[in-house]
Scaffold this motif. Structure first.
Motif, short mmCIF file in Angstrom:
data_model
loop_
_atom_site.label_atom_id
_atom_site.label_comp_id
_atom_site.label_asym_id
_atom_site.label_seq_id
_atom_site.Cartn_x
_atom_site.Cartn_y
_atom_site.Cartn_z
N ARG A 139 24.08 -8.51 26.52
CA ARG A 139 23.87 -8.66 27.97
C ARG A 139 24.67 -9.84 28.51
NH1 ARG A 139 17.40 -7.33 27.47
NH2 ARG A 139 17.60 -5.06 27.59
N SER A 140 24.82 -10.86 27.70
CA SER A 140 25.63 -12.02 28.12
C SER A 140 27.09 -11.65 28.30
CB SER A 140 25.54 -13.15 27.08
OG SER A 140 24.23 -13.67 27.06
N ARG A 153 20.18 -1.65 25.94
CA ARG A 153 18.73 -1.52 25.80
C ARG A 153 18.38 -1.07 24.40
NH1 ARG A 153 16.15 3.61 26.64
NH2 ARG A 153 17.63 5.28 27.01
N PRO A 154 17.24 -1.55 23.90
CA PRO A 154 16.81 -1.12 22.57
C PRO A 154 16.24 0.29 22.60
CG PRO A 154 15.20 -2.63 23.52
CD PRO A 154 16.32 -2.51 24.51
N VAL A 155 16.43 0.99 21.52
CA VAL A 155 15.91 2.36 21.40
C VAL A 155 15.17 2.46 20.07
CG1 VAL A 155 16.53 4.77 21.13
CG2 VAL A 155 17.70 3.38 22.82
N GLY A 202 9.79 -10.96 29.59
CA GLY A 202 11.08 -10.39 29.22
C GLY A 202 11.08 -9.76 27.84
N SER A 203 9.92 -9.75 27.19
CA SER A 203 9.86 -9.13 25.87
C SER A 203 10.12 -7.63 25.99
CB SER A 203 8.48 -9.35 25.24
OG SER A 203 8.33 -10.71 24.91
N GLU A 204 10.70 -7.08 24.94
CA GLU A 204 11.09 -5.67 24.94
C GLU A 204 10.16 -4.87 24.04
OE1 GLU A 204 13.86 -4.31 26.42
OE2 GLU A 204 15.03 -6.08 27.00
N LYS A 205 10.07 -3.60 24.36
CA LYS A 205 9.35 -2.68 23.50
C LYS A 205 9.93 -2.74 22.08
CE LYS A 205 8.62 2.27 23.57
NZ LYS A 205 8.85 3.47 24.35
N ALA A 230 20.67 6.20 32.04
CA ALA A 230 21.63 6.19 33.13
C ALA A 230 22.58 5.03 32.96
CB ALA A 230 20.88 6.08 34.46
N ALA A 231 23.85 5.34 32.79
CA ALA A 231 24.92 4.34 32.79
C ALA A 231 24.66 3.17 31.85
CB ALA A 231 25.15 3.85 34.20
N THR A 232 24.12 3.44 30.70
CA THR A 232 23.93 2.37 29.73
C THR A 232 25.19 2.22 28.91
OG1 THR A 232 21.57 2.85 29.60
CG2 THR A 232 22.52 1.59 27.78
N ASP A 233 25.67 0.98 28.79
CA ASP A 233 26.84 0.77 27.96
C ASP A 233 26.49 0.91 26.48
OD1 ASP A 233 28.70 0.15 30.02
OD2 ASP A 233 27.79 -1.84 30.21
N VAL A 234 25.45 0.21 26.08
CA VAL A 234 25.14 0.12 24.65
C VAL A 234 23.67 0.40 24.40
CG1 VAL A 234 25.19 -1.35 22.61
CG2 VAL A 234 26.92 -1.66 24.39
N LEU A 235 23.41 1.32 23.50
CA LEU A 235 22.06 1.49 22.97
C LEU A 235 21.97 0.71 21.67
CD1 LEU A 235 21.23 5.28 23.35
CD2 LEU A 235 20.63 3.39 24.87
N LEU A 236 20.89 -0.02 21.53
CA LEU A 236 20.65 -0.75 20.28
C LEU A 236 19.54 -0.02 19.54
CD1 LEU A 236 21.40 -3.35 18.69
CD2 LEU A 236 19.51 -4.47 19.87
#
Lengths: 63, 294
Positions: free
Chosen positions: B27-28, B34-36, A23-26, B4-10
């Motif tokens: 996410r909770s 998702r991280p960017v 589950g680790s992220e880039k 696509a349909a991402t609420d929040v970019l980190l």
């Protein structure tokens, strides 16, 4: 909860296996348990994990 | 092409434990997040794709944070914090001007663009003074100069690496003697959620320089100054640094950080900062209104 898994990815300094949590992220930082070298996860795709040496702190980093 | 349909970019420089906690907390809340990293921003900014509803900025690099905020702003993506707040928080000189304009209590601070101006301001304020770069964090480059000889030494060292003076301006600030600690108050939205005393024998009380931390109650003074900070910068996520003059007791805002660290806050202080921030983000998105002016 994420679980620690052995991925077959080796430390870029001492060649020991790196433990990377599922589950680790880039972009996450992974420290080698043997030599302490920090790595950055650069790919977490289906092809597996890839790492590079973690970036050094730069002068414009901060809070 | 874009997300696509991402609420929040980190938006991150690297994904530290702080950002990992925040990602999990978002996410909770049932949000897609998702991280960017910087290279991934190209895809987000490309025309024709669906935009995220909000971007949360957690870039360690100040240059990245400001650039990302401004680019997303022009792409029509709202950010937390707002681009102008990020810009002001990453420049102590802009902060000093803002505080002065709005009457927010702050140690006397002046810009200096030459070594001579540093000398003149220090003479006017009286020694000691604090000299600091307009941009910097974790106490880097912050120097206390107690008399002319120390200023000469500071000048000599600086000239040896910056003969052309390109690293100007710097800030010259009246030295305020603290009671052995300063304060960090974390603000989520508009509310101060935790106050931490940073205790050190060093006059610089940064935790990165070894200060010990302990949680303290949020006082009326802290609450009032935080409200002024939020009024100036807009609701968001801030680490507001304050200090008390040990002689007069007056509390002043030293600076405001747009990217406060909180990874150990839950264990150390019993306050789940990541969870509170994620709830704030979820609340903004739930409101179905534009979350921030862009």
């Amino acid at each position: 909860m994420s679980t620690t898994v052995v991925t077959g990815v080796a430390c870029l300094v001492c060649d020991s296996p790196l433990d990377i949590e599922s589950g680790s992220e880039k972009g996450e930082i992974v420290e080698c348990g043997t030599c302490g070298q920090e790595h950055e996860l650069t790919d977490t795709s289906e092809n597996g994990y890839e790492v590079s040496l973690a970036p050094e702190v730069e002068e414009d980093w901060g809070e | 092409m874009t997300t696509a349909a991402t609420d929040v970019l980190l938006s991150v420089t690297v994904l530290r434990p702080d950002e990992r906690r925040l990602l999990d907390a978002l996410r909770s809340q049932g949000l897609t997040a998702r991280p960017v990293l910087q290279p991934d921003l190209a895809e987000v900014l490309a025309a024709g794709g669906e935009r995220p509803r909000l971007a949360v900025l957690r870039n360690l690099s100040h240059r990245e944070a400001i650039g990302t905020a401004r680019r997303l702003e022009q792409a029509g993506v709202a950010t937390l914090n707002s681009p102008s707040a990020v810009e002001v928080c990453n420049d102590k000189g802009l902060q000093a001007l803002l505080f002065a304009r709005l009457g927010i209590l702050h140690p006397a601070t002046r810009h200096a663009f030459t070594y001579e101006q540093v000398h003149d301001i220090a003479t006017e304020f009286g020694w000691p003074v604090v000299v600091k770069p307009v941009s910097g964090s974790w106490g880097r480059g912050v120097t206390r100069l107690s008399h002319e000889e120390e200023l000469e030494a500071w000048t000599g060292g600086r000239e040896s690496v910056d003969a052309a003076g390109k690293l100007f301006p710097v800030l010259v600030q009246q030295y305020v003697e603290k009671p052995g600690h300063d304060l960090r108050i974390v603000v989520v939205g508009t509310e101060p959620v935790v106050a931490i005393s940073r205790n050190s024998d060093n006059w610089r009380t940064n935790t990165h320089l070894g200060a010990q931390v302990e949680r303290v109650e949020v006082s009326d003074d802290m609450r009032r100054l935080c409200a002024q900070a939020v009024a100036a910068l807009g609701p968001g996520f801030y680490g507001v640094d304050m200090m008390q003059d040990r002689h007069t007791g007056e509390m002043t805002v030293l600076e405001i950080n747009a990217n406060p660290e909180f990874a150990r806050s839950s264990e150390t202080h019993g306050v789940d900062v990541a969870g509170l921030y994620a709830r704030h983000v979820a609340g903004l998105l739930e409101s179905e209104r534009p979350v921030l002016a862009v």
